[in-house]
Design a protein around this motif. Structure first.
Motif, mmCIF file in Angstrom:
data_model
loop_
_atom_site.group_PDB
_atom_site.id
_atom_site.type_symbol
_atom_site.label_atom_id
_atom_site.label_comp_id
_atom_site.label_asym_id
_atom_site.label_seq_id
_atom_site.Cartn_x
_atom_site.Cartn_y
_atom_site.Cartn_z
ATOM 1 N N THR A 54 -2.443 -3.385 -9.413
ATOM 2 C CA THR A 54 -2.335 -1.975 -9.856
ATOM 3 C C THR A 54 -0.779 -1.555 -10.025
ATOM 4 O OG1 THR A 54 -2.057 -1.294 -7.353
ATOM 5 C CG2 THR A 54 -4.608 -1.664 -8.594
ATOM 6 N N PRO A 55 -1.020 -0.439 -11.296
ATOM 7 C CA PRO A 55 0.294 0.042 -11.053
ATOM 8 C C PRO A 55 1.026 0.760 -10.173
ATOM 9 C CG PRO A 55 -1.337 0.985 -12.658
ATOM 10 C CD PRO A 55 -2.227 0.319 -11.549
ATOM 11 N N LEU A 56 2.570 0.698 -10.257
ATOM 12 C CA LEU A 56 3.132 1.399 -9.154
ATOM 13 C C LEU A 56 2.899 3.190 -9.437
ATOM 14 C CD1 LEU A 56 7.152 1.234 -8.541
ATOM 15 C CD2 LEU A 56 6.073 3.391 -8.739
ATOM 16 N N ASP A 57 2.666 3.644 -8.462
ATOM 17 C CA ASP A 57 2.194 5.018 -8.342
ATOM 18 C C ASP A 57 3.229 5.947 -7.687
ATOM 19 O OD1 ASP A 57 1.211 7.852 -7.491
ATOM 20 O OD2 ASP A 57 -0.743 6.995 -7.434
ATOM 21 N N ASP A 58 4.048 6.614 -8.705
ATOM 22 C CA ASP A 58 5.240 7.200 -8.290
ATOM 23 C C ASP A 58 4.997 8.503 -7.052
ATOM 24 O OD1 ASP A 58 7.445 5.972 -9.395
ATOM 25 O OD2 ASP A 58 6.776 6.786 -11.305
ATOM 26 N N ASP A 59 3.720 8.969 -7.447
ATOM 27 C CA ASP A 59 3.486 10.215 -6.499
ATOM 28 C C ASP A 59 3.272 9.575 -5.167
ATOM 29 O OD1 ASP A 59 3.927 12.132 -8.485
ATOM 30 O OD2 ASP A 59 1.737 12.175 -8.997
ATOM 31 N N HIS A 60 2.192 8.538 -5.194
ATOM 32 C CA HIS A 60 2.127 8.030 -3.814
ATOM 33 C C HIS A 60 3.293 7.328 -3.233
ATOM 34 C CE1 HIS A 60 -0.500 5.657 -0.949
ATOM 35 N NE2 HIS A 60 -0.004 4.630 -1.488
ATOM 36 N N ALA A 61 4.230 6.808 -4.018
ATOM 37 C CA ALA A 61 5.223 6.137 -3.611
ATOM 38 C C ALA A 61 6.193 7.146 -3.128
ATOM 39 C CB ALA A 61 5.859 5.470 -4.491
ATOM 40 N N ALA A 62 6.299 8.363 -3.438
ATOM 41 C CA ALA A 62 7.348 9.341 -3.107
ATOM 42 C C ALA A 62 7.802 9.217 -1.457
ATOM 43 C CB ALA A 62 6.892 10.593 -3.466
ATOM 44 N N PRO A 63 6.916 9.266 -0.592
ATOM 45 C CA PRO A 63 7.256 9.263 0.748
ATOM 46 C C PRO A 63 8.096 8.121 1.313
ATOM 47 C CG PRO A 63 4.873 10.126 0.749
ATOM 48 C CD PRO A 63 5.411 9.869 -0.654
ATOM 49 N N LEU A 64 7.567 6.940 0.707
ATOM 50 C CA LEU A 64 8.329 5.524 1.076
ATOM 51 C C LEU A 64 9.647 5.622 0.360
ATOM 52 C CD1 LEU A 64 7.778 2.714 1.961
ATOM 53 C CD2 LEU A 64 6.834 2.053 -0.126
ATOM 54 N N ARG A 104 0.808 -1.171 -0.207
ATOM 55 C CA ARG A 104 -0.024 0.058 0.097
ATOM 56 C C ARG A 104 0.869 1.201 0.102
ATOM 57 N NH1 ARG A 104 -0.194 -2.017 5.221
ATOM 58 N NH2 ARG A 104 0.513 -0.539 6.924
ATOM 59 N N GLY A 105 2.085 1.181 0.328
ATOM 60 C CA GLY A 105 2.917 2.464 0.435
ATOM 61 C C GLY A 105 3.584 2.820 -0.932
ATOM 62 N N TYR A 106 3.180 2.075 -2.295
ATOM 63 C CA TYR A 106 3.606 2.418 -3.336
ATOM 64 C C TYR A 106 2.672 2.159 -4.635
ATOM 65 C CZ TYR A 106 5.455 -2.204 -4.264
ATOM 66 O OH TYR A 106 5.306 -3.854 -4.078
ATOM 67 N N MET A 107 1.428 1.561 -4.034
ATOM 68 C CA MET A 107 0.659 1.065 -5.163
ATOM 69 C C MET A 107 -0.832 0.983 -4.316
ATOM 70 S SD MET A 107 1.778 -2.855 -5.775
ATOM 71 C CE MET A 107 0.786 -3.358 -6.952
ATOM 72 N N HIS A 108 -1.883 1.078 -5.164
ATOM 73 C CA HIS A 108 -3.228 1.063 -4.495
ATOM 74 C C HIS A 108 -3.777 -0.322 -4.430
ATOM 75 C CE1 HIS A 108 -2.972 5.552 -4.484
ATOM 76 N NE2 HIS A 108 -2.773 5.401 -5.708
ATOM 77 N N GLU A 109 -4.154 -1.001 -3.341
ATOM 78 C CA GLU A 109 -4.474 -2.216 -2.829
ATOM 79 C C GLU A 109 -5.858 -2.258 -2.804
ATOM 80 O OE1 GLU A 109 -2.436 -4.701 0.046
ATOM 81 O OE2 GLU A 109 -1.230 -3.118 0.524
ATOM 82 N N PRO A 110 -6.624 -3.278 -3.812
ATOM 83 C CA PRO A 110 -8.019 -3.233 -3.566
ATOM 84 C C PRO A 110 -8.370 -3.989 -2.002
ATOM 85 C CG PRO A 110 -7.176 -4.921 -5.032
ATOM 86 C CD PRO A 110 -5.922 -4.005 -4.826
ATOM 87 N N ALA A 111 -9.594 -3.692 -1.714
ATOM 88 C CA ALA A 111 -9.903 -4.515 -0.459
ATOM 89 C C ALA A 111 -9.681 -6.101 -0.685
ATOM 90 C CB ALA A 111 -11.215 -4.266 -0.268
#
Length: 284
Positions: free
Chosen positions: A253-263, A235-242
């Motif tokens: 799901t794809p790697l989300d670079d913006d979401h992953a930035a803090p990680l 969940r720290g770098y991609m969006h996980e479904p329930a």
């Protein structure tokens, strides 16, 4: 130049850090594809995009070793004898028969027998670990101290393997719960854990994931090799479904670079800490 199999990717860096990616592959060999219940199930438990998450590491001078083969074919982070690394806990074996959710991977009668397991050890396990050993030895000729960092990820919720939601950072040093380490010096794991703490994200040291065969096997503290495993929650770098919504359309799901930035920022601090530890010890 070494001639590696096409599925084995080795990048030689000059810094005293080796990063292992044994589970980021999703390739299914043509001769095995038809034995699985479905290609999606056989690929589902990969450490998705982790080698891309750590792509910055080459710029730090790190050496990387990665397999493109799915862990469902053979798990490169298991004891090759088949002995469980987590006695008494649900886990998957050297050539897994089930997914992390305990679903059968193989169609009836298509499970690997001992001869097939031995063939996969020779074809995949042996070359991967020969490459990893060679890279550690190459760097040890130059540096008295080398860090082996085994990079992993897993879905945040898998009831068959663990209760509740997994912490974001799961540092494994082959020790009991808490701050006792056997695969690396406490000075290294202390600073790595501190960067995880400073991130503000949940973390644990030697919790559910204490380090697999790579962490345990390559550790040689008297010989200057310090190893650790970092298991990240996806969940720290991609969006996980329930968990109930997980299917071939929703995962991965794809790697989300913006979401992953803090990680990624914290991981950069962690790898730099590994380099500083090895460089300081080598200079001393």
């Amino acid at each position: 130049m070494n001639a590696y199999p096409s599925w084995l990717e080795v990048h030689e860096g000059d810094a005293p850090l080796v990063i292992s990616f044994p589970h980021t592959g999703s390739d299914l060999p043509d001769d095995l594809r038809g034995r699985f219940v479905s290609p999606w199930l056989a690929r589902r438990d990969a450490d998705w995009w982790v080698h891309e998450l750590y792509a910055f590491a080459r710029g730090l001078g790190a050496t990387t070793v990665r397999s493109a083969i799915s862990r469902s074919v053979i798990d490169l982070n298991r004891d090759p004898s088949g002995v469980s690394l987590y006695p008494g806990q649900n886990t998957t074996g050297l050539c897994p028969l089930t997914t992390f959710d305990n679903q059968p991977l193989y169609s009836d009668g298509m499970e690997p027998d001992e001869a097939e397991i031995a063939r996969r050890r020779d074809t995949y396990f042996a070359p991967y670990h020969a490459a990893l050993r060679a890279q550690i030895a190459r760097l040890r000729e130059r540096y008295p101290t080398v860090v082996v960092y085994d990079a992993h990820s897993i879905r945040s919720q898998i009831p068959h393997l663990f209760d509740g939601e997994l912490p974001q950072f799961n540092l494994g040093t082959a020790g009991p719960s808490g701050a006792v380490d056997t695969s690396c010096d406490n000075a290294l794991s202390d600073v790595v854990e501190n960067f995880c703490r400073l991130s503000g994200m949940p973390h644990v040291r030697n919790g559910r994931f204490k380090g697999g065969w790579i962490t345990r096997h390559y550790s040689d503290i008297p010989g200057g090799v310090h190893s650790l495993q970092m298991e990240l929650a996806c969940r720290g770098y991609m969006h996980e479904p329930a968990p109930a919504a997980l299917d071939a359309h929703s995962w991965p799901t794809p790697l989300d670079d913006d979401h992953a930035a803090p990680l990624r920022h914290t991981l950069a601090q962690v790898l730099n800490a590994c380099l500083e530890f090895a460089s300081t010890r080598s200079a001393a």
